[in-house]
Design a protein around this motif. Sequence first.
Motif, mmCIF file in Angstrom:
data_model
loop_
_atom_site.group_PDB
_atom_site.id
_atom_site.type_symbol
_atom_site.label_atom_id
_atom_site.label_comp_id
_atom_site.label_asym_id
_atom_site.label_seq_id
_atom_site.Cartn_x
_atom_site.Cartn_y
_atom_site.Cartn_z
ATOM 1 N N TRP A 11 53.137 56.912 78.136
ATOM 2 C CA TRP A 11 53.196 57.578 76.948
ATOM 3 C C TRP A 11 51.793 57.777 75.926
ATOM 4 O O TRP A 11 51.967 58.572 74.796
ATOM 5 C CB TRP A 11 54.127 56.998 76.288
ATOM 6 C CG TRP A 11 53.541 56.127 75.138
ATOM 7 C CD1 TRP A 11 53.471 54.117 76.423
ATOM 8 C CD2 TRP A 11 52.899 55.554 74.200
ATOM 9 N NE1 TRP A 11 52.632 52.829 75.321
ATOM 10 C CE2 TRP A 11 52.512 54.017 74.631
ATOM 11 C CE3 TRP A 11 53.012 56.031 73.599
ATOM 12 C CZ2 TRP A 11 51.963 53.580 72.911
ATOM 13 C CZ3 TRP A 11 51.961 55.072 72.148
ATOM 14 C CH2 TRP A 11 51.419 53.860 72.090
ATOM 15 N N PHE A 12 50.938 57.378 76.736
ATOM 16 C CA PHE A 12 49.445 57.733 76.033
ATOM 17 C C PHE A 12 48.598 58.085 76.365
ATOM 18 O O PHE A 12 47.820 57.914 77.275
ATOM 19 C CB PHE A 12 49.006 55.914 75.729
ATOM 20 C CG PHE A 12 47.727 55.906 74.669
ATOM 21 C CD1 PHE A 12 48.743 56.347 72.747
ATOM 22 C CD2 PHE A 12 46.552 55.555 74.926
ATOM 23 C CE1 PHE A 12 46.652 56.160 72.376
ATOM 24 C CE2 PHE A 12 45.645 55.644 73.654
ATOM 25 C CZ PHE A 12 45.732 55.446 72.883
ATOM 26 N N ALA A 13 47.579 58.958 76.691
ATOM 27 C CA ALA A 13 46.672 60.039 76.809
ATOM 28 C C ALA A 13 45.708 59.447 77.014
ATOM 29 O O ALA A 13 44.453 59.714 77.101
ATOM 30 C CB ALA A 13 47.185 61.352 77.093
ATOM 31 N N GLY A 14 45.008 58.529 75.537
ATOM 32 C CA GLY A 14 43.810 57.739 75.507
ATOM 33 C C GLY A 14 43.822 57.396 76.682
ATOM 34 O O GLY A 14 43.645 56.506 77.512
ATOM 35 N N GLY A 62 51.595 62.674 76.008
ATOM 36 C CA GLY A 62 51.389 61.861 75.711
ATOM 37 C C GLY A 62 50.524 61.630 74.377
ATOM 38 O O GLY A 62 50.071 63.222 73.788
ATOM 39 N N LEU A 63 50.530 60.551 74.025
ATOM 40 C CA LEU A 63 50.262 60.190 72.215
ATOM 41 C C LEU A 63 48.536 60.039 73.012
ATOM 42 O O LEU A 63 47.917 59.049 73.659
ATOM 43 C CB LEU A 63 50.201 59.334 71.764
ATOM 44 C CG LEU A 63 50.282 58.823 70.899
ATOM 45 C CD1 LEU A 63 50.399 60.441 69.621
ATOM 46 C CD2 LEU A 63 50.642 58.100 69.584
ATOM 47 N N ASP A 77 53.768 55.171 84.868
ATOM 48 C CA ASP A 77 52.838 56.222 85.343
ATOM 49 C C ASP A 77 53.743 57.175 84.414
ATOM 50 O O ASP A 77 51.972 58.255 83.335
ATOM 51 C CB ASP A 77 52.480 56.831 86.417
ATOM 52 C CG ASP A 77 51.923 55.285 86.974
ATOM 53 O OD1 ASP A 77 51.177 54.745 86.672
ATOM 54 O OD2 ASP A 77 52.245 54.909 87.850
ATOM 55 N N GLU A 78 54.985 57.939 84.564
ATOM 56 C CA GLU A 78 55.072 58.706 83.719
ATOM 57 C C GLU A 78 56.403 58.742 83.289
ATOM 58 O O GLU A 78 57.358 57.297 83.383
ATOM 59 C CB GLU A 78 55.677 59.963 85.038
ATOM 60 C CG GLU A 78 56.484 59.622 86.107
ATOM 61 C CD GLU A 78 56.479 60.466 87.267
ATOM 62 O OE1 GLU A 78 56.674 61.428 86.860
ATOM 63 O OE2 GLU A 78 56.873 60.241 88.246
ATOM 64 N N GLN A 79 56.950 60.035 81.876
ATOM 65 C CA GLN A 79 58.162 59.569 81.681
ATOM 66 C C GLN A 79 59.395 59.735 82.588
ATOM 67 O O GLN A 79 60.032 61.525 82.601
ATOM 68 C CB GLN A 79 58.234 60.759 79.755
ATOM 69 C CG GLN A 79 56.691 59.765 79.280
ATOM 70 C CD GLN A 79 56.624 60.683 78.239
ATOM 71 O OE1 GLN A 79 57.427 61.867 78.197
ATOM 72 N NE2 GLN A 79 56.717 60.565 77.077
ATOM 73 N N VAL A 111 59.391 60.796 65.509
ATOM 74 C CA VAL A 111 59.866 61.608 66.780
ATOM 75 C C VAL A 111 58.077 62.290 66.823
ATOM 76 O O VAL A 111 57.391 63.092 66.169
ATOM 77 C CB VAL A 111 60.641 62.467 67.144
ATOM 78 C CG1 VAL A 111 59.782 63.292 67.729
ATOM 79 C CG2 VAL A 111 61.817 62.390 66.975
ATOM 80 N N GLN A 112 57.310 60.978 67.323
ATOM 81 C CA GLN A 112 55.790 62.170 67.247
ATOM 82 C C GLN A 112 55.381 63.304 68.510
ATOM 83 O O GLN A 112 56.322 63.675 69.609
ATOM 84 C CB GLN A 112 54.897 61.211 67.876
ATOM 85 C CG GLN A 112 54.690 59.021 66.643
ATOM 86 C CD GLN A 112 54.229 58.714 66.904
ATOM 87 O OE1 GLN A 112 54.366 58.177 67.805
ATOM 88 N NE2 GLN A 112 52.522 58.460 66.142
ATOM 89 N N ALA A 113 54.838 64.206 68.565
ATOM 90 C CA ALA A 113 54.534 65.093 69.408
ATOM 91 C C ALA A 113 54.767 64.448 70.928
ATOM 92 O O ALA A 113 55.190 65.804 71.563
ATOM 93 C CB ALA A 113 53.210 65.112 69.064
ATOM 94 N N HIS A 114 53.852 63.693 71.639
ATOM 95 C CA HIS A 114 54.507 63.387 72.927
ATOM 96 C C HIS A 114 55.635 62.926 72.948
ATOM 97 O O HIS A 114 56.057 62.896 73.935
ATOM 98 C CB HIS A 114 53.659 62.507 73.142
ATOM 99 C CG HIS A 114 53.555 61.069 72.736
ATOM 100 N ND1 HIS A 114 53.885 60.324 71.027
ATOM 101 C CD2 HIS A 114 54.418 59.691 72.729
ATOM 102 C CE1 HIS A 114 54.669 59.680 71.093
ATOM 103 N NE2 HIS A 114 54.787 59.123 72.075
ATOM 104 N N GLN A 115 57.049 62.513 72.011
ATOM 105 C CA GLN A 115 58.267 62.464 71.992
ATOM 106 C C GLN A 115 59.400 63.450 71.594
ATOM 107 O O GLN A 115 60.639 62.979 71.749
ATOM 108 C CB GLN A 115 58.822 61.144 70.809
ATOM 109 C CG GLN A 115 57.674 60.401 71.006
ATOM 110 C CD GLN A 115 57.967 58.861 70.397
ATOM 111 O OE1 GLN A 115 58.179 59.308 69.010
ATOM 112 N NE2 GLN A 115 58.440 58.149 70.001
#
Length: 373
Positions: free
Chosen positions: A112-115, A5-6, A315-317, A190-194
Amino acid sequence: MSGKGLRDPFAKGLIRAAYRRALGLHERLSAFTSGGGGEPRLYYGGARGGDLGGPKVKIKKLNEAFPERLWSYNLVYVLSNAPYLPADSLARLKARGIPIVSNQNGVFYPAWFAGDWEAENKRMGEQYHLADYVFHQSEFCRRAAERFLGARAGAGEVLYNAVDTTRFTPVKKIKRREGDPFYFLLAGKVQAHQAYRMEASVRGLSVARIQGLNARLIIAGAIDDPARQSAMNVIGNLGIGDFVEFRGPYAQQQAPALFSAADAYIMTNHQDACPSTVIEAMASGLPVLYANSGGVPELVGEAGGVAIDTGECWDEQLLPSPDAVAEGMAQIVKNRRAFAAAARARAVERFDLSHWLERHRRVFESLRHGERV
């Protein structure tokens, strides 16, 4: 799947905080020169226009129709994914009688967001609830905002993103000959978490080719290095390097030619809110193969492409399997003409830029005159 996640880098957070403070100062100083009646004069709340990235492209489109007035504005337009104006500035603007319009994209959640997604939603929610009017980019965006930001008391509507369908148009291709490859396109930032977006597509391509489909994949856009490296590792392990082409970043002026070089579009993002690249593809007459989640099903409809069932989860992709992607590719190839015609017709009817701008104009004028929208 690569990435959990980002997460915003610490330095980026400091820069963003300093930018917000500067915008707060600008709002106080502009109190002496802004306001008043007349035609809508917009201030975009610190969001900047450009060619790369959805928010920048959106502001560029608006700015061409409604040029920004940094000091003499009488209406403020803000983006949910660029919430730069501090809440106290928004409150003062409301107190001065300056209408605030918000364009609501997605929200923050663990998938998608780890923060600290709750803190980010709190900041976004302040803007969301202070706005006089909200354009939700899709019905999915409206539902997500209600779930994570809370129910709004103010007015709003669903207004999908839009493209200029006179620029993005189908290009008459040379009649396909037996044995010609079929090109799928994956485009955008495309970001790292994608990274999973590319990985799911290339894994599906590998299965499709094993099953006899002469398909290839074009990947274009601003791609974070970790995401690109992860995709390259998968491509190497599968031995399909000759069938995947990376074209790098592209500007909006180059986008129509990019889409015209492909035969279909693939979008495997989990719960993407309202991706403009999907609309650009449809306007270009490209069928869309997509993960059946988020706002994408609202864009494509039943006739514009093939949906791959994945489900909704915060909660998850949830990703399509390689076999499901391969099966979808085969369906697209088999029924390309019908899908392409339906995709183009739907884009022209529902997502043309002229309608999008006109709807903005009507809302702006109604708010400026104190009328019910």
